[in-house]
Design a protein around this motif. Sequence first.
Motif, PDB file in Angstrom:
ATOM      1  N   PHE A  26       0.838  -1.196   0.000  1.00  0.00           N
ATOM      2  CA  PHE A  26       0.000   0.000   0.000  1.00  0.00           C
ATOM      3  C   PHE A  26       0.880   1.257   0.000  1.00  0.00           C
ATOM      4  N   GLU A  27       1.894   1.294   0.856  1.00  0.00           N
ATOM      5  CA  GLU A  27       2.811   2.430   0.925  1.00  0.00           C
ATOM      6  C   GLU A  27       3.558   2.625  -0.387  1.00  0.00           C
ATOM      7  N   MET A  28       3.951   1.518  -1.028  1.00  0.00           N
ATOM      8  CA  MET A  28       4.682   1.591  -2.293  1.00  0.00           C
ATOM      9  C   MET A  28       3.862   2.323  -3.355  1.00  0.00           C
ATOM     10  N   LEU A  29       2.555   2.194  -3.310  1.00  0.00           N
ATOM     11  CA  LEU A  29       1.688   2.835  -4.299  1.00  0.00           C
ATOM     12  C   LEU A  29       1.661   4.358  -4.166  1.00  0.00           C
ATOM     13  N   THR A  34       7.563   6.740  -8.153  1.00  0.00           N
ATOM     14  CA  THR A  34       7.036   5.474  -8.674  1.00  0.00           C
ATOM     15  C   THR A  34       5.692   5.704  -9.351  1.00  0.00           C
ATOM     16  N   ARG A  35       4.856   6.530  -8.743  1.00  0.00           N
ATOM     17  CA  ARG A  35       3.548   6.832  -9.343  1.00  0.00           C
ATOM     18  C   ARG A  35       3.721   7.474 -10.712  1.00  0.00           C
ATOM     19  N   LYS A  36       4.679   8.382 -10.831  1.00  0.00           N
ATOM     20  CA  LYS A  36       4.904   9.035 -12.118  1.00  0.00           C
ATOM     21  C   LYS A  36       5.432   8.036 -13.143  1.00  0.00           C
ATOM     22  N   LEU A  37       6.428   7.240 -12.761  1.00  0.00           N
ATOM     23  CA  LEU A  37       7.034   6.309 -13.716  1.00  0.00           C
ATOM     24  C   LEU A  37       6.052   5.247 -14.189  1.00  0.00           C
ATOM     25  N   TYR A  92       1.689  -9.544 -20.689  1.00  0.00           N
ATOM     26  CA  TYR A  92       2.311  -8.257 -20.398  1.00  0.00           C
ATOM     27  C   TYR A  92       3.179  -8.435 -19.168  1.00  0.00           C
ATOM     28  N   ILE A  93       4.178  -7.600 -19.041  1.00  0.00           N
ATOM     29  CA  ILE A  93       4.997  -7.569 -17.835  1.00  0.00           C
ATOM     30  C   ILE A  93       5.063  -6.135 -17.350  1.00  0.00           C
ATOM     31  N   ARG A  94       5.071  -5.963 -16.055  1.00  0.00           N
ATOM     32  CA  ARG A  94       5.276  -4.634 -15.471  1.00  0.00           C
ATOM     33  C   ARG A  94       6.136  -4.788 -14.224  1.00  0.00           C
ATOM     34  N   ILE A  95       6.873  -3.742 -13.915  1.00  0.00           N
ATOM     35  CA  ILE A  95       7.779  -3.747 -12.775  1.00  0.00           C
ATOM     36  C   ILE A  95       7.798  -2.369 -12.143  1.00  0.00           C
ATOM     37  N   ALA A  96       7.994  -2.322 -10.831  1.00  0.00           N
ATOM     38  CA  ALA A  96       8.165  -1.051 -10.132  1.00  0.00           C
ATOM     39  C   ALA A  96       9.163  -1.260  -8.998  1.00  0.00           C
ATOM     40  N   ILE A  97      10.190  -0.449  -8.988  1.00  0.00           N
ATOM     41  CA  ILE A  97      11.118  -0.389  -7.867  1.00  0.00           C
ATOM     42  C   ILE A  97      10.684   0.841  -7.080  1.00  0.00           C
ATOM     43  N   ASP A  98      10.309   0.662  -5.829  1.00  0.00           N
ATOM     44  CA  ASP A  98       9.563   1.696  -5.117  1.00  0.00           C
ATOM     45  C   ASP A  98      10.395   2.838  -4.533  1.00  0.00           C
ATOM     46  N   ASN A  99      11.691   2.755  -4.555  1.00  0.00           N
ATOM     47  CA  ASN A  99      12.499   3.778  -3.907  1.00  0.00           C
ATOM     48  C   ASN A  99      13.693   4.089  -4.798  1.00  0.00           C
ATOM     49  N   GLN A 100      13.961   5.368  -5.014  1.00  0.00           N
ATOM     50  CA  GLN A 100      15.050   5.771  -5.902  1.00  0.00           C
ATOM     51  C   GLN A 100      16.406   5.223  -5.454  1.00  0.00           C
ATOM     52  N   SER A 101      16.579   4.984  -4.163  1.00  0.00           N
ATOM     53  CA  SER A 101      17.874   4.485  -3.689  1.00  0.00           C
ATOM     54  C   SER A 101      18.140   3.061  -4.162  1.00  0.00           C
ATOM     55  N   TYR A 102      17.103   2.355  -4.611  1.00  0.00           N
ATOM     56  CA  TYR A 102      17.282   0.998  -5.134  1.00  0.00           C
ATOM     57  C   TYR A 102      17.299   0.965  -6.663  1.00  0.00           C
ATOM     58  N   GLN A 103      17.080   2.108  -7.287  1.00  0.00           N
ATOM     59  CA  GLN A 103      17.072   2.172  -8.745  1.00  0.00           C
ATOM     60  C   GLN A 103      18.497   2.378  -9.266  1.00  0.00           C
ATOM     61  N   GLY A 104      18.763   1.868 -10.469  1.00  0.00           N
ATOM     62  CA  GLY A 104      20.068   2.035 -11.070  1.00  0.00           C
ATOM     63  C   GLY A 104      21.137   1.123 -10.497  1.00  0.00           C
ATOM     64  N   LEU A 158      -1.081   9.094 -22.001  1.00  0.00           N
ATOM     65  CA  LEU A 158      -1.155   9.382 -20.562  1.00  0.00           C
ATOM     66  C   LEU A 158      -1.162  10.881 -20.334  1.00  0.00           C
ATOM     67  N   TYR A 159      -2.073  11.316 -19.478  1.00  0.00           N
ATOM     68  CA  TYR A 159      -2.075  12.710 -19.048  1.00  0.00           C
ATOM     69  C   TYR A 159      -1.522  12.746 -17.631  1.00  0.00           C
ATOM     70  N   TYR A 160      -0.385  13.429 -17.456  1.00  0.00           N
ATOM     71  CA  TYR A 160       0.276  13.468 -16.147  1.00  0.00           C
ATOM     72  C   TYR A 160       1.072  14.758 -16.049  1.00  0.00           C
ATOM     73  N   ASP A 161       1.037  15.408 -14.919  1.00  0.00           N
ATOM     74  CA  ASP A 161       1.762  16.663 -14.688  1.00  0.00           C
ATOM     75  C   ASP A 161       1.440  17.712 -15.751  1.00  0.00           C
ATOM     76  N   HIS A 162       0.173  17.897 -16.017  1.00  0.00           N
ATOM     77  CA  HIS A 162      -0.318  18.946 -16.917  1.00  0.00           C
ATOM     78  C   HIS A 162       0.083  18.763 -18.371  1.00  0.00           C
TER      79      HIS A 162
END
Length: 189
Positions: A26-29, A34-37, A92-104, A158-162
Amino acid sequence: MHPVPFLRGEKIYLRTIYQEDIAKYFEMLFQAETRKLTGTQKSFTLRQVEQYIEEKSTDSSSILLLIALNENDVVIGDIQLLEIDNINRNCYIRIAIDNQSYQGRGYGSEAMKLMLEYAFGILNLHRVELNVFAYNERAIHVYERLGFQREGIQRDALYYDHAYHDSIIMSILEEEYRDRYIREQHVQK
């Protein structure tokens, strides 16, 4: 209860979601980046998330797994095969890494490889597809490095950030996967 890996890699493993994981999921959402990506626009209640996870646990056309670190069992994201079509052998496949410190750090790539190996080597699928938003250049680069090919663009999907953003359709076929990764495994031996 100690988490039980479903698929294990060098740095991460994939596992099912337990009841005690629901609050974390729930927190990850609600991670802004992550929501933007992922293009997540809706807000969810804890009960809605709990119902979603319950439904996915009995849905044979979907496999939803958490991504956890081998070293300490910390959950860093999730990955899912969805709309599994056994007749046409695709999904289909989808993935989300929830925190920038774990990305890259290669965790997402490793999770994708584990799931592709499962999709092609166990489920006997022929094609795995994904959508990625054009502003997510890091993900596009990773997907291309994994062997996904661009197939098309859904303009202003997608409509996001105006602003409106394109969605890029990418896929990998079983023979492309096998040529790349099975050959790579033989070379390493």
